[in-house]
Design a protein around this motif. Structure first.
Motif, short mmCIF file in Angstrom:
data_model
loop_
_atom_site.label_atom_id
_atom_site.label_comp_id
_atom_site.label_asym_id
_atom_site.label_seq_id
_atom_site.Cartn_x
_atom_site.Cartn_y
_atom_site.Cartn_z
N HIS A 40 0.81 -1.22 0.00
CA HIS A 40 0.00 0.00 0.00
C HIS A 40 0.85 1.28 0.00
O HIS A 40 0.34 2.36 0.30
CB HIS A 40 -0.94 0.00 1.21
N GLN A 41 2.10 1.17 -0.36
CA GLN A 41 3.02 2.31 -0.33
C GLN A 41 2.51 3.47 -1.17
O GLN A 41 2.73 4.63 -0.83
CB GLN A 41 4.40 1.84 -0.82
N ASN A 42 1.81 3.17 -2.25
CA ASN A 42 1.30 4.22 -3.13
C ASN A 42 0.22 5.08 -2.48
O ASN A 42 -0.13 6.13 -3.00
CB ASN A 42 0.76 3.61 -4.43
N LEU A 43 -0.30 4.67 -1.33
CA LEU A 43 -1.37 5.42 -0.65
C LEU A 43 -0.84 6.36 0.44
O LEU A 43 -1.62 7.02 1.13
CB LEU A 43 -2.37 4.44 -0.02
N ILE A 44 0.48 6.44 0.61
CA ILE A 44 1.07 7.30 1.63
C ILE A 44 0.81 8.77 1.32
O ILE A 44 1.00 9.22 0.20
CB ILE A 44 2.58 7.04 1.77
N VAL A 45 0.37 9.50 2.34
CA VAL A 45 0.21 10.95 2.26
C VAL A 45 1.21 11.52 3.26
O VAL A 45 1.08 11.31 4.47
CB VAL A 45 -1.23 11.37 2.63
N ASN A 46 2.20 12.24 2.75
CA ASN A 46 3.27 12.72 3.62
C ASN A 46 3.77 14.09 3.16
O ASN A 46 4.86 14.22 2.60
CB ASN A 46 4.43 11.72 3.65
N PRO A 47 2.98 15.14 3.42
CA PRO A 47 3.43 16.48 3.01
C PRO A 47 4.75 16.86 3.66
O PRO A 47 5.06 16.40 4.76
CB PRO A 47 2.30 17.40 3.47
N ARG A 48 5.50 17.68 2.97
CA ARG A 48 6.83 18.07 3.46
C ARG A 48 6.76 18.96 4.70
O ARG A 48 7.60 18.87 5.57
CB ARG A 48 7.58 18.78 2.34
N ALA A 49 5.77 19.83 4.78
CA ALA A 49 5.68 20.76 5.92
C ALA A 49 5.48 19.97 7.22
O ALA A 49 4.71 19.02 7.27
CB ALA A 49 4.53 21.73 5.71
N ARG A 50 6.21 20.37 8.27
CA ARG A 50 6.07 19.74 9.58
C ARG A 50 5.50 20.74 10.57
O ARG A 50 5.65 21.93 10.39
CB ARG A 50 7.39 19.29 10.18
N MET A 51 4.94 20.20 11.62
CA MET A 51 4.48 21.07 12.72
C MET A 51 5.70 21.79 13.27
O MET A 51 6.72 21.18 13.54
CB MET A 51 3.87 20.23 13.84
N SER A 52 5.59 23.09 13.43
CA SER A 52 6.73 23.85 13.92
C SER A 52 6.65 24.10 15.43
O SER A 52 7.63 24.53 16.04
CB SER A 52 6.86 25.16 13.18
N TYR A 53 5.50 23.83 16.02
CA TYR A 53 5.35 24.03 17.47
C TYR A 53 4.28 23.07 17.99
O TYR A 53 3.44 22.57 17.23
CB TYR A 53 4.98 25.48 17.79
N ASN A 54 4.32 22.80 19.28
CA ASN A 54 3.28 21.96 19.90
C ASN A 54 1.97 22.75 19.95
O ASN A 54 1.98 23.95 20.17
CB ASN A 54 3.69 21.55 21.32
#
Length: 179
Positions: free
Chosen positions: A161-175
């Motif tokens: 199911h690797q083709n179903l990965i959703v992984n945007p580059r932007a990360r949370m910058s704070y809690n």
């Protein structure tokens, strides 16, 4: 045929440390369901002291994710609000020329509030009728066999199911604030 113990990176909010320790003791140490990897009291590993996001993520990948095959996100009341959980999920889902992403499994702790971390949620299906997705989640395991089966399913989905990965580059910058 013997069950293969998968190396699992454990991602969690430190507010749930006691429940995480109990989970690792019960299912890794007492019942050998998996091999725990990560930064917890019950897991071997050094704390990474740095405010440099890229450095911290590189060290987590190098020390803990490099030899793990499944990431277990232990979901407590405020897990969704923790930036390090987001970063660990993002790193777990990275694909490379010579690397396969980790399987992704969420397990609800007794303190679970009903909210998933956003990046984890993006890898679940919210469509109706249900379409397939990459990640899976479950209630706290009622048996070792249920946990072993869920880990194995997450492990298999790394390739099926690797083709179903959703992984945007932007990360949370704070809690986020969690009440």
């Amino acid at each position: 045929m013997a069950t293969v113990r998968r190396k699992c990176f454990i991602s969690y909010h430190h507010a749930d440390q006691d429940a995480v320790n109990q989970f690792v003791r019960d299912f890794d140490q007492a019942h050998n369901c998996f091999i725990a990897r990560g930064l917890g009291e019950e897991m071997p590993g050094d704390v990474i002291n740095s405010n440099n996001t890229d450095y911290v993520m590189a060290k987590i990948r190098e020390r803990f994710l490099a030899d793990s095959t499944v990431t277990i996100v232990l979901l407590g009341r405020c897990t969704w609000a923790r930036r390090y959980v987001d970063w660990e999920i993002q790193s777990s889902l990275r694909r490379g020329q010579y690397s396969t992403p980790n399987g992704l499994l969420g397990i609800k702790l007794p303190s679970y509030s009903g909210s998933f971390p956003e990046r984890f949620n993006q890898n679940l299906s919210s469509d109706f009728p249900r379409i397939d997705c990459y990640a899976r989640h479950m209630s706290y395991p009622s048996s070792t066999s249920a946990l072993v089966d869920a880990i194995e399913e997450a492990y298999q989905r790394r390739t099926t199911h690797q083709n179903l990965i959703v992984n945007p580059r932007a990360r949370m910058s704070y809690n986020r604030q969690c009440q």
